[in-house]
Design an enzyme around this catalytic site. Structure first.
Site, short mmCIF file in Angstrom:
data_model
loop_
_atom_site.label_atom_id
_atom_site.label_comp_id
_atom_site.label_asym_id
_atom_site.label_seq_id
_atom_site.Cartn_x
_atom_site.Cartn_y
_atom_site.Cartn_z
N LEU A 1 -30.34 -2.48 -44.27
CA LEU A 1 -29.27 -3.45 -44.03
C LEU A 1 -28.85 -3.52 -42.56
O LEU A 1 -28.26 -4.51 -42.13
CB LEU A 1 -28.07 -3.02 -44.90
CG LEU A 1 -26.84 -3.89 -45.02
CD1 LEU A 1 -27.19 -5.25 -45.60
CD2 LEU A 1 -25.80 -3.21 -45.92
N THR B 1 -13.78 -3.64 -51.91
CA THR B 1 -13.30 -2.46 -52.64
C THR B 1 -11.78 -2.29 -52.62
O THR B 1 -11.12 -2.65 -51.64
CB THR B 1 -13.93 -1.18 -52.05
OG1 THR B 1 -13.21 -0.03 -52.51
CG2 THR B 1 -13.86 -1.16 -50.54
N GLU C 1 -10.45 0.34 -52.04
CA GLU C 1 -10.13 1.25 -50.93
C GLU C 1 -9.48 0.49 -49.77
O GLU C 1 -8.84 1.10 -48.91
CB GLU C 1 -11.40 1.95 -50.44
CG GLU C 1 -11.84 3.12 -51.30
CD GLU C 1 -10.85 4.28 -51.26
OE1 GLU C 1 -10.64 4.83 -50.19
OE2 GLU C 1 -10.30 4.61 -52.31
N TYR D 1 -14.51 4.33 -44.20
CA TYR D 1 -15.17 3.48 -45.20
C TYR D 1 -14.32 2.25 -45.52
O TYR D 1 -14.79 1.12 -45.50
CB TYR D 1 -15.44 4.29 -46.47
CG TYR D 1 -15.84 3.46 -47.68
CD1 TYR D 1 -17.13 3.00 -47.83
CD2 TYR D 1 -14.90 3.13 -48.68
CE1 TYR D 1 -17.49 2.23 -48.94
CE2 TYR D 1 -15.25 2.38 -49.78
CZ TYR D 1 -16.55 1.92 -49.91
OH TYR D 1 -16.89 1.16 -50.99
N LYS E 1 -15.28 -1.64 -44.76
CA LYS E 1 -15.34 -2.63 -45.85
C LYS E 1 -14.39 -3.79 -45.59
O LYS E 1 -14.68 -4.93 -45.95
CB LYS E 1 -14.98 -1.96 -47.18
CG LYS E 1 -16.13 -1.21 -47.83
CD LYS E 1 -17.15 -2.16 -48.46
CE LYS E 1 -18.23 -1.39 -49.20
NZ LYS E 1 -19.29 -2.25 -49.74
#
Ligand code: NDP
Ligand code: GDR
Length: 344
Positions: free
Chosen positions: A61, A127, A129, A151, A155
């Site tokens: 990716l 997410t 999160e 993270y 995101k």
């Protein structure tokens, strides 16, 4: 026949989504990374690894030119971006790798779509999160974000870039804000599967004690197989949008531990607090759960609970499996695997 690209087919969601798309008659190009020992155990367990309409493609990716070639050669009309460095704990140790893969990686695909075929429908795996230090209870699509890990921040970047490509270039970029979803195919580094695998090992005498970190964290846990159905539905509606998928129920890590032991026939007695917390088997008095601070995170997300009303109204999506059923399913699978001497 619709052609879809699923990035991250070696992960939990990639495997379930591919299974669903194949059932629906899609041709699927599932991407995996070149590593010294590639692991296809999930698609093998689902029995789809040799499906004639499944093509496995080596892809990273973080590579823009590879992203462009991927879309040129496959001629896909739907792209599901599930690939990520997805473990929150590791993101504190590898913030820049996480940014490259989990954040910028999504933009490689958005750029490739812009260059190769702006009509491609794109799903971004966002997410809960991103809510982090939650600003409202329960969380919905419009709740302000406050990520608490590298993270979550990465995101959030990918999430806003998906919206930005939607608004700037008219790309069908849809973002699913998914709350935790688990299954027997969950990676063992994540807490639910770590618990169910350890419960199975303790039951079979292969492990003495389960060591965990923050037991007070509350999560909204659903069943992954149902959540990938929601992803697919998000790309079948007329307009790109943002949707929350959640169960609207939250429980502590401690609750899940008790539930998993109960599913293996063991009742727990808890005592102590924080680092001194522990649990014994109520029947034998044997110590089975302790806290090890090495599993604490530098910053924690204390409470997540999502309201999926928009997904219900616009997609007809609803979670069906209860947490007890999910936990039972995972314990059963891990008992079976550990008995057979196999456990990924
Ligand atoms: P997993 O960690 O199980 O799978 C992640 C996948 O990404 C793996 O196939 C992994 O490959 C692949 N990957 C990692 N780095 C790269 C890279 N550089 N190039 C290409 N592929 C890469 O995650 P899940 O299946 O649980 O989650 C799917 C997605 O949904 C992720 O983006 C995750 O962040 C997000 N998400 C997950 C939730 C959940 O509760 N499960 C909730 C909300 C969002 P490899 O096997 O080689 O490591
Ligand atoms: P999370 O999942 O961080 O919510 O991210 P994880 O299962 O790793 O942690 C959940 C909560 O459990 C606490 N915890 C522990 N966690 C792990 N992994 N191991 C332990 O020993 C342990 N002890 C306590 C954690 O501190 C945390 O509060 C997952 C990932 O799938 C993300 O990719 C996804 O975006 C979110 O879910 C939604």
């Amino acid at each position: 026949m619709t052609i879809a690209v699923v990035t991250g087919i070696t992960g939990q969601d990639g495997a379930y989504l591919t299974e669903l798309l194949l059932e629906k008659g899609y041709t699927v190009y599932g991407t995996y990374r070149r590593t010294s020992s590639v692991n296809f155990w999930r698609i093998e367990e689902l029995g789809i690894d040799r499906h004639p309409n499944l093509h496995l493609v080596e892809y990273d990716l973080t590579d823009l030119s590879a992203s462009i070639r991927l879309l040129q050669t496959t001629e896909a009309t739907e792209v599901y971006n599930l690939a990520a460095q997805s473990f929150v704990g590791v993101s504190f140790e590898q913030p820049l790798t996480t940014l490259d893969i989990t954040g910028a990686g999504a933009v490689n695909l958005l750029e490739a779509i812009r260059i190769v075929n702006p009509k491609i429908r794109f799903y971004q795996a966002s997410t809960s999160e991103m809510f982090g230090e939650v600003q409202a209870i329960p969380q919905i699509e419009t709740t302000p974000f406050y990520p608490r890990s590298p993270y979550g921040v990465a995101k959030l970047y990918a999430h806003w870039m998906t919206i930005n490509y939607r608004e700037s270039y008219g790309i069908f970029g849809t973002s699913g804000i998914l709350f935790n979803h688990e299954s027997p195919l969950r990676g063992r580094e994540f807490v639910t599967r770590k618990i169910t695998d350890s419960v199975a090992k303790i039951k079979l005498g292969k492990l003495e004690v389960l060591e965990l970190g923050n037991m007070d964290a509350k999560r909204d846990w659903g069943f992954a197989k149902e959540y990938v159905e929601g992803m697919w539905r998000m790309l079948q509606v007329d307009e790109p949008d943002t949707f929350v998928l959640a169960t609207n129920r939250t429980e502590t890590v401690r609750d899940f531990v008790s539930m998993a032991f109960k599913a293996s026939g063991v009742n727990l007695e808890w005592s102590g607090k924080a680092e001194g917390e522990k649990a014994v088997d109520a029947a034998t008095g044997k110590l089975v759960v302790t806290v090890n601070p090495k599993f604490y995170r530098p910053a924690e997300v204390d409470l997540l609970i999502g309201n999926p009303s928009k997904a219900k109204e616009k997609l007809g999506w609803e979670p069906k499996t209860t947490l007890e059923q999910l936990c039972h399913m995972m314990v059963e699978a891990d008992l079976r695997r550990n008995e057979a001497g196999f456990s990924f």
